[in-house]
Write a protein that holds these residues in place. Structure first.
Motif, mmCIF file in Angstrom:
data_model
loop_
_atom_site.group_PDB
_atom_site.id
_atom_site.type_symbol
_atom_site.label_atom_id
_atom_site.label_comp_id
_atom_site.label_asym_id
_atom_site.label_seq_id
_atom_site.Cartn_x
_atom_site.Cartn_y
_atom_site.Cartn_z
ATOM 1 N N PRO A 236 1.295 6.425 -84.670
ATOM 2 C CA PRO A 236 0.873 6.796 -86.029
ATOM 3 C C PRO A 236 1.329 8.193 -86.424
ATOM 4 O O PRO A 236 1.574 9.058 -85.566
ATOM 5 C CB PRO A 236 -0.655 6.721 -85.958
ATOM 6 C CG PRO A 236 -0.927 5.790 -84.818
ATOM 7 C CD PRO A 236 0.165 6.073 -83.822
ATOM 8 N N MET A 237 1.414 8.418 -87.734
ATOM 9 C CA MET A 237 1.777 9.725 -88.270
ATOM 10 C C MET A 237 0.641 10.710 -88.047
ATOM 11 O O MET A 237 -0.530 10.345 -88.017
ATOM 12 C CB MET A 237 2.066 9.624 -89.776
ATOM 13 C CG MET A 237 3.149 8.620 -90.122
ATOM 14 S SD MET A 237 4.782 9.139 -89.559
ATOM 15 C CE MET A 237 5.091 10.495 -90.692
ATOM 16 N N ILE A 289 -4.751 -1.336 -79.906
ATOM 17 C CA ILE A 289 -4.602 0.114 -80.011
ATOM 18 C C ILE A 289 -5.220 0.726 -78.762
ATOM 19 O O ILE A 289 -6.270 0.293 -78.297
ATOM 20 C CB ILE A 289 -5.235 0.713 -81.292
ATOM 21 C CG1 ILE A 289 -6.713 0.343 -81.427
ATOM 22 C CG2 ILE A 289 -4.447 0.314 -82.522
ATOM 23 C CD1 ILE A 289 -7.413 1.081 -82.569
ATOM 24 N N VAL A 290 -4.520 1.694 -78.195
ATOM 25 C CA VAL A 290 -4.965 2.375 -76.982
ATOM 26 C C VAL A 290 -4.946 3.866 -77.267
ATOM 27 O O VAL A 290 -3.946 4.396 -77.768
ATOM 28 C CB VAL A 290 -4.032 2.052 -75.788
ATOM 29 C CG1 VAL A 290 -4.530 2.758 -74.529
ATOM 30 C CG2 VAL A 290 -3.956 0.550 -75.557
ATOM 31 N N SER A 291 -6.062 4.543 -76.963
ATOM 32 C CA SER A 291 -6.093 5.990 -77.207
ATOM 33 C C SER A 291 -5.205 6.685 -76.192
ATOM 34 O O SER A 291 -5.340 6.513 -74.992
ATOM 35 C CB SER A 291 -7.524 6.532 -77.138
ATOM 36 O OG SER A 291 -8.091 6.283 -75.877
ATOM 37 N N ALA A 292 -4.276 7.461 -76.705
ATOM 38 C CA ALA A 292 -3.299 8.156 -75.869
ATOM 39 C C ALA A 292 -3.600 9.636 -75.745
ATOM 40 O O ALA A 292 -2.895 10.370 -75.072
ATOM 41 C CB ALA A 292 -1.898 7.972 -76.451
ATOM 42 N N SER A 293 -4.660 10.094 -76.420
ATOM 43 C CA SER A 293 -5.055 11.506 -76.331
ATOM 44 C C SER A 293 -6.528 11.613 -76.692
ATOM 45 O O SER A 293 -7.164 10.632 -77.080
ATOM 46 C CB SER A 293 -4.218 12.362 -77.279
ATOM 47 O OG SER A 293 -4.454 12.001 -78.624
ATOM 48 N N ALA A 294 -7.070 12.822 -76.565
ATOM 49 C CA ALA A 294 -8.476 13.089 -76.889
ATOM 50 C C ALA A 294 -9.390 12.209 -76.041
ATOM 51 O O ALA A 294 -9.423 12.357 -74.826
ATOM 52 C CB ALA A 294 -8.745 12.921 -78.379
ATOM 53 N N THR A 311 -4.431 9.781 -82.462
ATOM 54 C CA THR A 311 -5.191 9.557 -81.232
ATOM 55 C C THR A 311 -4.699 8.291 -80.526
ATOM 56 O O THR A 311 -4.686 8.213 -79.303
ATOM 57 C CB THR A 311 -6.695 9.408 -81.547
ATOM 58 O OG1 THR A 311 -7.160 10.623 -82.118
ATOM 59 C CG2 THR A 311 -7.502 9.095 -80.298
ATOM 60 N N PHE A 312 -4.281 7.292 -81.312
ATOM 61 C CA PHE A 312 -3.924 5.982 -80.771
ATOM 62 C C PHE A 312 -2.419 5.738 -80.774
ATOM 63 O O PHE A 312 -1.673 6.365 -81.514
ATOM 64 C CB PHE A 312 -4.565 4.877 -81.611
ATOM 65 C CG PHE A 312 -6.059 4.827 -81.512
ATOM 66 C CD1 PHE A 312 -6.678 4.296 -80.394
ATOM 67 C CD2 PHE A 312 -6.848 5.299 -82.547
ATOM 68 C CE1 PHE A 312 -8.052 4.235 -80.303
ATOM 69 C CE2 PHE A 312 -8.227 5.238 -82.471
ATOM 70 C CZ PHE A 312 -8.835 4.706 -81.348
ATOM 71 N N ILE A 313 -2.043 4.771 -79.949
ATOM 72 C CA ILE A 313 -0.727 4.169 -80.051
ATOM 73 C C ILE A 313 -0.957 2.668 -80.238
ATOM 74 O O ILE A 313 -1.864 2.089 -79.630
ATOM 75 C CB ILE A 313 0.146 4.457 -78.805
ATOM 76 C CG1 ILE A 313 1.576 3.932 -79.010
ATOM 77 C CG2 ILE A 313 -0.472 3.884 -77.541
ATOM 78 C CD1 ILE A 313 2.564 4.431 -77.960
ATOM 79 N N ILE A 348 -7.243 18.171 -72.414
ATOM 80 C CA ILE A 348 -6.992 17.079 -73.353
ATOM 81 C C ILE A 348 -5.780 16.301 -72.859
ATOM 82 O O ILE A 348 -4.688 16.853 -72.713
ATOM 83 C CB ILE A 348 -6.745 17.600 -74.788
ATOM 84 C CG1 ILE A 348 -7.994 18.313 -75.304
ATOM 85 C CG2 ILE A 348 -6.379 16.449 -75.718
ATOM 86 C CD1 ILE A 348 -7.825 18.907 -76.678
ATOM 87 N N PHE A 349 -5.969 15.021 -72.570
ATOM 88 C CA PHE A 349 -4.884 14.195 -72.050
ATOM 89 C C PHE A 349 -4.003 13.681 -73.193
ATOM 90 O O PHE A 349 -4.454 13.471 -74.297
ATOM 91 C CB PHE A 349 -5.453 13.014 -71.273
ATOM 92 C CG PHE A 349 -6.277 13.423 -70.093
ATOM 93 C CD1 PHE A 349 -5.671 13.947 -68.972
ATOM 94 C CD2 PHE A 349 -7.652 13.292 -70.115
ATOM 95 C CE1 PHE A 349 -6.432 14.334 -67.882
ATOM 96 C CE2 PHE A 349 -8.419 13.677 -69.025
ATOM 97 C CZ PHE A 349 -7.807 14.200 -67.908
ATOM 98 N N TYR A 350 -2.734 13.467 -72.853
ATOM 99 C CA TYR A 350 -1.818 12.918 -73.837
ATOM 100 C C TYR A 350 -0.751 12.117 -73.108
ATOM 101 O O TYR A 350 -0.216 12.546 -72.081
ATOM 102 C CB TYR A 350 -1.145 14.027 -74.654
ATOM 103 C CG TYR A 350 -0.079 13.493 -75.574
ATOM 104 C CD1 TYR A 350 -0.427 12.803 -76.731
ATOM 105 C CD2 TYR A 350 1.276 13.636 -75.266
ATOM 106 C CE1 TYR A 350 0.544 12.280 -77.569
ATOM 107 C CE2 TYR A 350 2.259 13.120 -76.091
ATOM 108 C CZ TYR A 350 1.876 12.446 -77.246
ATOM 109 O OH TYR A 350 2.841 11.922 -78.074
#
Length: 406
Positions: A236-237, A289-294, A311-313, A348-350
């Motif tokens: 997402p943007m 959708i999977v959270s890729a951060s926070a 937050t998501f991909i 904070i993971f990313y």
């Protein structure tokens, strides 16, 4: 204005009486123990932290123990305890009844022993929920840690009915608490069953076979890159729309309910014009959708086309894979551990898109995928049902607490 609650049991009509708590109760303090004194066995004890971490109006079962010291404060049954310190005024404006005798009362607890005019459970309920709760919050003193003394409790203006009405009220809320506890236990048991199956129905430690399988399945699970499992990876943007008026929902992590997304929760929708002008990425129905951060590792099934934040991909699966199986695959500890290893960052993971694309996971045939997904869907449906019942019961209790006390 008469001192009467909005809801009462049939047969009660008298005004409630108001007295200072100091006139109808005696006060003392717990002492002598802290968390460092806890042991695996010994004499049962209540420490003040229990009123924060495991709050109950009535404490009947105690599973913390210490070695008995001299000059300990030991319950006779029916004591009302109130924390003497806490992080906020609201934290310490709560009370519990020590139901049984022979329980040690630890330090930093105010101890109230009511006289014959008061039912202990009613007193704990009204301190925690009535006007007295607001009064105690105002009396609590301190900045980083707030304190509440027995002298503060003694000055509280307590409003109460006759003893028989108090006992009716206490019995009602004790029954409600028992029902709520029963539902909480059922819910926790279901969650534990699901956790165990997530560990056993998916391969781990490099194996190509899960620990347990459905009858008739013996084939090796295949190692596949996510680029094989998913046709597209949608990042997402970062820009957030300034205007929300349209038909495509804007989704946040708070909108996830169980395995799906409740797109009505945020109440925000984006128009086609905004999507086009900002080049926003729409994640299609049937994706993950999977959270890729926070808040790392949260996963949900997209049940409507939507837009979300960075937050998501978004992961769009190919037709050879069952979406419900993929949801459970991303919930499995083995997948979460792999994602964690791919993540960058300390607090904070990313995870970058490229890392997702190159991730390798083990997958079975589609027939076995559907078998696995059915069992997890059934468990998740049961969890959702129990959670809704629990939420409804807690809402009913909250409403009654607001209307049955002056």
């Amino acid at each position: 204005m008469k001192n009467k609650p909005r809801i009462r049991f049939k047969g009660f009509a008298e005004d409630w009486e108001q007295r200072k708590l100091g006139d109808i109760a005696t006060f003392s303090k717990g002492n002598g123990y802290s968390k460092s004194d806890l042991a695996s066995s010994g004499d049962p004890i209540i420490l003040y932290g229990r009123l924060y971490t495991n709050y109950e109006t009535t404490i009947s079962n105690v599973d913390t123990f210490v070695e008995l010291k001299d000059k300990s404060i030991i319950s006779q049954g029916g004591e009302v305890i109130v924390p003497a310190s806490g992080e906020t005024a609201e934290d310490i404006s709560r009370a519990s009844v020590v139901k049984n005798q022979g329980i040690i009362i630890g330090g930093d607890l105010n101890v109230i022993k009511a006289n014959h005019l008061l039912d202990p459970t009613f007193l704990a309920l009204t301190i925690s929920n009535g006007e007295q709760q607001k009064e105690l919050s105002k009396r609590a003193q301190g900045k980083s840690v707030v304190h509440l003394h027995n002298s503060d409790l003694q000055e509280v203006n307590l409003t109460f009915p006759l003893l028989n009405e108090q006992k009716e009220i206490s019995t009602l809320f004790e029954k409600m608490d028992n029902i709520i506890t029963l539902h909480q236990r059922k819910l926790e048991k279901l969650k534990l069953v699901k956790k165990a199956l997530l560990q056993k129905l998916f391969p781990k430690n490099g194996s190509q076979f899960p620990e347990i399988r459905f009858k008739g399945f013996t084939d090796t699970w295949e190692q596949r890159k996510l680029t094989y499992i998913f046709n597209d990876f949608i990042v997402p943007m970062r820009d957030k729309p300034k205007v929300f008026s349209g038909t495509t929902p804007w989704t946040r992590i708070e909108d996830i309910e169980g395995r799906y997304i409740n797109t009505s929760l945020s109440g925000r929708f984006v128009s086609d014009e905004t999507i086009k002008s900002m080049n926003l990425k729409v994640i299609p129905k049937g994706s993950l959708i999977v959270s890729a951060s926070a808040t790392f590792g949260v996963v949900a099934i997209v049940n409507n086309d939507l837009i979300t934040n960075q937050t998501f991909i978004g992961l769009v699966p190919n037709k050879d894979f069952d979406i419900d199986f993929l949801y459970s695959l991303f919930e499995a500890p083995t997948t979460k551990n792999k994602l964690l290893k791919l993540s960058a960052g300390s607090t904070i993971f990313y995870i970058a898109r490229e890392s997702f694309e190159n991730l390798v996971l083990s997958v079975p045939s589609k027939v076995e995928q559907i078998k696995i997904s059915k069992i997890f869907k059934s468990i998740d449906n049961s969890i959702t049902l129990h959670q809704r019942k629990l939420d409804k019961l807690q809402d009913v209790k909250k409403g009654l607490l607001q209307k049955m006390f002056v």
